[in-house]
Design a protein around this motif. Structure first.
Motif, mmCIF file in Angstrom:
data_model
loop_
_atom_site.group_PDB
_atom_site.id
_atom_site.type_symbol
_atom_site.label_atom_id
_atom_site.label_comp_id
_atom_site.label_asym_id
_atom_site.label_seq_id
_atom_site.Cartn_x
_atom_site.Cartn_y
_atom_site.Cartn_z
ATOM 1 N N ALA A 99 0.832 -1.214 0.000
ATOM 2 C CA ALA A 99 0.000 0.000 0.000
ATOM 3 C C ALA A 99 0.863 1.258 0.000
ATOM 4 N N GLY A 100 1.991 1.212 0.715
ATOM 5 C CA GLY A 100 2.891 2.351 0.737
ATOM 6 C C GLY A 100 3.510 2.628 -0.624
ATOM 7 N N VAL A 101 3.932 1.564 -1.307
ATOM 8 C CA VAL A 101 4.486 1.740 -2.658
ATOM 9 C C VAL A 101 3.403 2.265 -3.598
ATOM 10 N N ALA A 102 2.182 1.763 -3.429
ATOM 11 C CA ALA A 102 1.067 2.239 -4.249
ATOM 12 C C ALA A 102 0.837 3.737 -4.030
ATOM 13 N N ALA A 103 1.008 4.198 -2.787
ATOM 14 C CA ALA A 103 0.831 5.621 -2.495
ATOM 15 C C ALA A 103 1.844 6.465 -3.261
ATOM 16 N N LEU A 104 3.069 5.985 -3.373
ATOM 17 C CA LEU A 104 4.089 6.691 -4.151
ATOM 18 C C LEU A 104 3.706 6.748 -5.623
ATOM 19 N N LEU A 105 3.144 5.644 -6.128
ATOM 20 C CA LEU A 105 2.708 5.614 -7.524
ATOM 21 C C LEU A 105 1.551 6.574 -7.761
ATOM 22 N N TYR A 106 0.636 6.660 -6.808
ATOM 23 C CA TYR A 106 -0.501 7.575 -6.948
ATOM 24 C C TYR A 106 -0.032 9.021 -7.028
ATOM 25 N N GLU A 107 0.998 9.358 -6.235
ATOM 26 C CA GLU A 107 1.509 10.720 -6.299
ATOM 27 C C GLU A 107 2.166 10.989 -7.652
ATOM 28 N N LYS A 108 2.918 10.028 -8.164
ATOM 29 C CA LYS A 108 3.621 10.226 -9.435
ATOM 30 C C LYS A 108 2.666 10.204 -10.625
ATOM 31 N N TYR A 109 1.645 9.334 -10.546
ATOM 32 C CA TYR A 109 0.704 9.184 -11.662
ATOM 33 C C TYR A 109 -0.730 9.430 -11.176
ATOM 34 N N PRO A 110 -1.076 10.656 -10.875
ATOM 35 C CA PRO A 110 -2.394 10.954 -10.296
ATOM 36 C C PRO A 110 -3.566 10.622 -11.210
ATOM 37 N N ASP A 111 -3.324 10.476 -12.512
ATOM 38 C CA ASP A 111 -4.413 10.172 -13.446
ATOM 39 C C ASP A 111 -4.588 8.681 -13.701
ATOM 40 N N TRP A 112 -3.724 7.864 -13.107
ATOM 41 C CA TRP A 112 -3.836 6.422 -13.334
ATOM 42 C C TRP A 112 -4.990 5.855 -12.520
ATOM 43 N N THR A 113 -5.600 4.796 -13.035
ATOM 44 C CA THR A 113 -6.662 4.099 -12.313
ATOM 45 C C THR A 113 -6.057 3.143 -11.290
ATOM 46 N N SER A 114 -6.888 2.680 -10.379
ATOM 47 C CA SER A 114 -6.410 1.713 -9.388
ATOM 48 C C SER A 114 -5.946 0.425 -10.070
ATOM 49 N N GLU A 115 -6.604 0.054 -11.140
ATOM 50 C CA GLU A 115 -6.221 -1.144 -11.895
ATOM 51 C C GLU A 115 -4.834 -0.988 -12.505
ATOM 52 N N GLN A 116 -4.543 0.201 -12.992
ATOM 53 C CA GLN A 116 -3.238 0.461 -13.592
ATOM 54 C C GLN A 116 -2.138 0.506 -12.535
ATOM 55 N N ILE A 117 -2.460 1.052 -11.367
ATOM 56 C CA ILE A 117 -1.495 1.057 -10.262
ATOM 57 C C ILE A 117 -1.169 -0.377 -9.852
ATOM 58 N N ALA A 118 -2.197 -1.199 -9.691
ATOM 59 C CA ALA A 118 -1.995 -2.592 -9.298
ATOM 60 C C ALA A 118 -1.182 -3.340 -10.349
ATOM 61 N N SER A 119 -1.461 -3.093 -11.614
ATOM 62 C CA SER A 119 -0.745 -3.774 -12.692
ATOM 63 C C SER A 119 0.730 -3.401 -12.703
ATOM 64 N N ARG A 120 1.035 -2.107 -12.464
ATOM 65 C CA ARG A 120 2.435 -1.697 -12.426
ATOM 66 C C ARG A 120 3.183 -2.408 -11.297
ATOM 67 N N LEU A 121 2.549 -2.501 -10.137
ATOM 68 C CA LEU A 121 3.173 -3.191 -9.008
ATOM 69 C C LEU A 121 3.481 -4.642 -9.350
ATOM 70 N N GLN A 122 2.543 -5.307 -10.004
ATOM 71 C CA GLN A 122 2.723 -6.711 -10.350
ATOM 72 C C GLN A 122 3.715 -6.900 -11.500
ATOM 73 N N GLN A 123 3.648 -6.028 -12.497
ATOM 74 C CA GLN A 123 4.507 -6.175 -13.671
ATOM 75 C C GLN A 123 5.985 -6.015 -13.323
ATOM 76 N N THR A 124 6.288 -5.142 -12.388
ATOM 77 C CA THR A 124 7.681 -4.851 -12.052
ATOM 78 C C THR A 124 8.197 -5.665 -10.873
ATOM 79 N N ALA A 125 7.401 -6.591 -10.355
ATOM 80 C CA ALA A 125 7.808 -7.393 -9.202
ATOM 81 C C ALA A 125 8.896 -8.394 -9.583
ATOM 82 N N ASN A 126 9.668 -8.808 -8.587
ATOM 83 C CA ASN A 126 10.696 -9.835 -8.784
ATOM 84 C C ASN A 126 10.060 -11.210 -8.648
ATOM 85 N N ARG A 127 10.132 -12.007 -9.694
ATOM 86 C CA ARG A 127 9.522 -13.338 -9.660
ATOM 87 C C ARG A 127 10.497 -14.392 -10.183
ATOM 88 N N PRO A 128 10.374 -15.601 -9.674
ATOM 89 C CA PRO A 128 11.280 -16.664 -10.098
ATOM 90 C C PRO A 128 10.979 -17.193 -11.494
#
Length: 422
Positions: free
Chosen positions: A291-320
């Motif tokens: 949620a804290g990282v999402a808050a940083l994204l909301y400040e940087k991209y105030p016009d993004w939707t919640s779906e887009q914020i969630a997608s950015r978090l997932q797309q850039t995550a470290n996965r095996p």
């Protein structure tokens, strides 16, 4: 051991909602019913004492050490973003979290009214991981240390007969939606792992208002079974599991196809009531990290939707792997990568493309001789045979010459007279 408390309002038939365990020491235990292994019921796996009003931890927690904070905060620290914390309340007595609290908080189970009383300590920890202010003398702060916190107390009352359940949680969610918050953090789940119509309807209200709902996946994962937990498994909710220092699933973190992402959830330092800090484990503390990282994204991209914020978090995550799995979702959140990626939003995360260019294909392991090895062996044999043949020819010529010389020496000097007969 991970502890849990299931809280049921007296005289209510509503499904119980798991509430946070009280600290090992201090804060009391407002529970009327113990239900082991629930989500959001987190405390340290060790036996260290957690004292409300105690000291701050001077060192920087590992969950922050792995992040380049200067780079992370280069575009902002969450200023102007509001996160509703639906929990046991957020204590205004801690100086690191008090400046983050905004008017409008509410108490749905007790008489505090404002939501700024927390006799349990769980909600104060959750809020601290999101937005605790930076303070001299400690390396701990929230991921978004300028974000605002709307404290909503749905459980954790001093009165055993006024404990929260899915009804009070639903009311808190709907109230948060009415306050036009950007993010809702829920670090609890229902005791029964089955959908609840009223709770789902409340989630739908928030999702329809384009609010990002972040929820803990739960702490019942030690048996390895795949199970849904609620509200994390509802459509539109970003379900967060816990990872350890090695970016592996924390042993207690609930696995399931509903898990969307993971975040640090072991040894999580945060604020406690009356001042000071403590360390604890659980998916309850992974959710606010996201949620804290999402808050940083909301400040940087105030016009993004919640779906887009969630997608950015997932797309850039470290996965095996290349895509999502039931243990870590799309992987462990990478705060810097999420903030430093391109500015093009996407509605859903996509699997990574297999790397081909520059990829080294390992040599296949064979029991017998490879073609290259066979060619090398034959070449050695040919060279060796040539060398032997040369030596044989040279040796034979020398032997023949020596033989002729010896024979000539034995027969005397050769006759050199020239015949003159005609």
């Amino acid at each position: 051991m991970l502890a849990a408390l299931g809280l049921v309002a007296a005289g209510s038939a509503a499904p119980a909602v798991a509430a946070p365990a009280s600290p090992a020491k201090g804060g009391g235990n407002p529970s009327a019913e113990h239900v082991p292994g629930r989500a959001g019921q987190d405390q340290g796996l060790d036996s260290t004492e957690c004292k409300f009003g105690g000291k701050n931890i001077t060192s920087t927690p590992w969950s922050l050490q792995r992040v380049l904070l200067d780079e992370l905060w280069s575009t902002g620290k969450g200023d102007g973003v509001t996160v509703a914390v639906i929990d046991t309340g957020v204590d205004k007595g801690n100086p690191q979290i008090r400046p983050a609290l905004i008017p409008g908080g509410k108490d749905f189970v007790g008489k505090a009214k404002s939501g700024t009383t927390d006799v349990n300590g769980h909600g104060t920890r959750v809020a601290g991981i999101i937005a605790a202010r930076q303070k001299t003398g400690t390396g701990f702060s929230g991921i978004a240390p300028e974000a605002d916190i709307l404290p909503l107390r749905y459980t954790g009352s001093e009165d055993p007969e006024e404990q929260g359940n899915s009804v009070t949680m639903s009311k808190a969610i709907k109230y948060a939606a009415s306050q036009d918050v950007d993010i809702i953090n829920i670090s609890s789940d229902t005791v029964k792992k089955e959908p609840n119509a009223d709770l789902e309807a409340a989630i739908d209200v928030a999702v329809e208002k384009d609010i990002l709902v972040v929820a803990a996946a739960g702490n019942d994962g030690a048996d390895g079974k795949l199970e849904n937990t609620y509200p994390a498994a509802y459509e539109g909710v970003l379900a967060v599991g816990a990872s350890d220092r090695n970016n592996d699933r924390a042993f207690f973190s609930q696995s399931g196809e509903f898990v969307d992402i993971a975040a640090p959830g072991v040894g999580m330092v945060s604020t406690v009531p009356k001042g000071g800090q403590c360390s604890a484990d659980g998916t309850s503390f992974s959710a606010p990290y996201v949620a804290g990282v999402a808050a940083l994204l909301y400040e940087k991209y105030p016009d993004w939707t919640s779906e887009q914020i969630a997608s950015r978090l997932q797309q850039t995550a470290n996965r095996p792997g290349l895509a999502s799995d039931a243990r870590l979702g799309w992987g462990v959140v990478d705060p810097v990568a999420a903030l430093s990626s391109d500015d093009k939003p996407q509605s859903t995360p996509r699997p990574d493309e297999p790397k081909q260019s520059g990829h080294v294909t390992p040599m296949s392991l064979t029991v017998g001789e490879s073609e290259t090895e066979r060619t090398q062996r034959i070449s050695v044999y040919v060279m060796a045979a040539g060398t032997v043949l040369t030596l044989l020819i040279g040796g034979t010529a020398i032997a023949a010459r020596d033989h002729r010389r010896k024979r000539a020496a034995a027969n005397g000097p050769a006759d050199t007279t020239t015949s003159t007969r005609h």
